[in-house]
Enzyme design. Sequence first.
Site, mmCIF file in Angstrom:
data_model
loop_
_atom_site.group_PDB
_atom_site.id
_atom_site.type_symbol
_atom_site.label_atom_id
_atom_site.label_comp_id
_atom_site.label_asym_id
_atom_site.label_seq_id
_atom_site.Cartn_x
_atom_site.Cartn_y
_atom_site.Cartn_z
ATOM 1 N N ARG A 215 32.919 100.337 127.371
ATOM 2 C CA ARG A 215 33.383 99.549 128.509
ATOM 3 C C ARG A 215 34.520 98.642 128.035
ATOM 4 O O ARG A 215 34.434 98.016 126.974
ATOM 5 C CB ARG A 215 32.241 98.708 129.091
ATOM 6 C CG ARG A 215 31.216 99.526 129.881
ATOM 7 C CD ARG A 215 31.823 100.010 131.191
ATOM 8 N NE ARG A 215 30.868 100.712 132.030
ATOM 9 C CZ ARG A 215 30.750 102.029 132.087
ATOM 10 N NH1 ARG A 215 31.501 102.795 131.298
ATOM 11 N NH2 ARG A 215 29.884 102.601 132.907
ATOM 12 N N GLU A 244 41.122 97.516 133.936
ATOM 13 C CA GLU A 244 41.530 98.777 134.553
ATOM 14 C C GLU A 244 41.169 98.795 136.043
ATOM 15 O O GLU A 244 40.167 98.196 136.443
ATOM 16 C CB GLU A 244 40.882 99.959 133.814
ATOM 17 C CG GLU A 244 39.365 99.987 133.837
ATOM 18 C CD GLU A 244 38.797 101.127 132.999
ATOM 19 O OE1 GLU A 244 38.019 101.920 133.551
ATOM 20 O OE2 GLU A 244 39.118 101.208 131.789
ATOM 21 N N HIS A 261 40.321 106.160 130.554
ATOM 22 C CA HIS A 261 38.869 106.184 130.818
ATOM 23 C C HIS A 261 38.411 107.609 131.141
ATOM 24 O O HIS A 261 37.722 107.847 132.135
ATOM 25 C CB HIS A 261 38.515 105.237 131.968
ATOM 26 C CG HIS A 261 37.078 104.802 131.972
ATOM 27 N ND1 HIS A 261 36.656 103.613 132.507
ATOM 28 C CD2 HIS A 261 35.951 105.413 131.509
ATOM 29 C CE1 HIS A 261 35.348 103.498 132.375
ATOM 30 N NE2 HIS A 261 34.899 104.579 131.766
#
Length: 386
Positions: A215, A244, A261
């Site tokens: 994360r 993000e 990601h």
Amino acid sequence: MNNLPLHIVADENIPAVESLFGSFGSIRRLPGRHLKREDVADADVLLVRSISQVNAGLLAGSSVRFVGTATIGTDHIDQAYLQEQDISFSSAPGCNADAVVEYVISCLYMLAAEQNFELLGKTVGIVGVGNVGGRLQRRLSGMGLNVLINDPPRAERETDSNEQFTALEQLLSEADIVCCHTPLTTTGSHPSKHLLNQDNLDSLKQGAILLNAGRGPVINNQDLLNWHRQREDVTLILDVWEHEPAVDAELAARVRIGTPHIAGYSLEGKVRGTFMLYEAFCQAQDILPELTLDDCLPAAELTDLTLNKTVDVRQAIDAVYHPAADDRRFRNSLLDTVQQPVNFDRLRKEYPVRREFSSLTLHGVDSDSVDGRLLLSLGFKLGGQI
């Protein structure tokens, strides 16, 4: 909710929803990042990913009785609210763990070739040893690497375990490679938000590699940027970013491998996540599942590869996944600063099909040889000559 047909709202990027949930009712696909209360008001089932915040603000007054997230993490779900409202919930822990592990391994082999070091001689520190970190630990240990692990919640629970946990500061100072795979937590005795920050980043060894595929906010990105201005000896690999889809341009420029990601974005991982929700939904509705995971997976484009007599492990890895292409697309997406957050989401939505190592059978290598055992540890299948 046993009366069919049902109204199902699903993130537009969750695969195989039609094949797995189509028999239960109508399916409406929507952009997950922009879900609104009116979008789910008449829904019975809501299927999301990590970009959708599921809470009272979204669900109050709706007909939703089952929420599923096709992701490992659940920090975007208000589970207390769901429990209060008697809404069934399921996540997909471990669905894309192998994909993330293989992303990490592919990145490390790419760096090893670039920086001319032998990966098997390195010490790897894993921060967060759950579904992803635990599988990475087992795969790296199986390859013969020295692995240090840090996971205070597990260490407190597993007082009788044979696992040897390492304090964070010690791990940072001893590991050549540090991989972060913790969930994002802000409460409890061991919150993970900003776990790495200005107070401990300087503990990293000279010339270390720091990788985050967990994360984004687990590393304070502003602290990381300020620190790296003075410690450019450390190589950064970031798949996740604190804010993000917005990405700090200077930090991205300092990262050797940057991606949007997508570490867990293998086809197997994506479909497995949906399939786990299908199984959970069937269980909640007391329905016997009629489909299997294999029913939803197409054959890989490349299923067999014969290696040269001098076995090159990276040849096998690159045949399945090479992170350089993702890094290149990511950097191109940063050029338009206004559109950058939109581009970030587009890269995820339009991500090309990527398979896992297990989809490829390698030929020309003996399973009892050193190379054969290494390839098996990596997750490849071995066959005879073809």
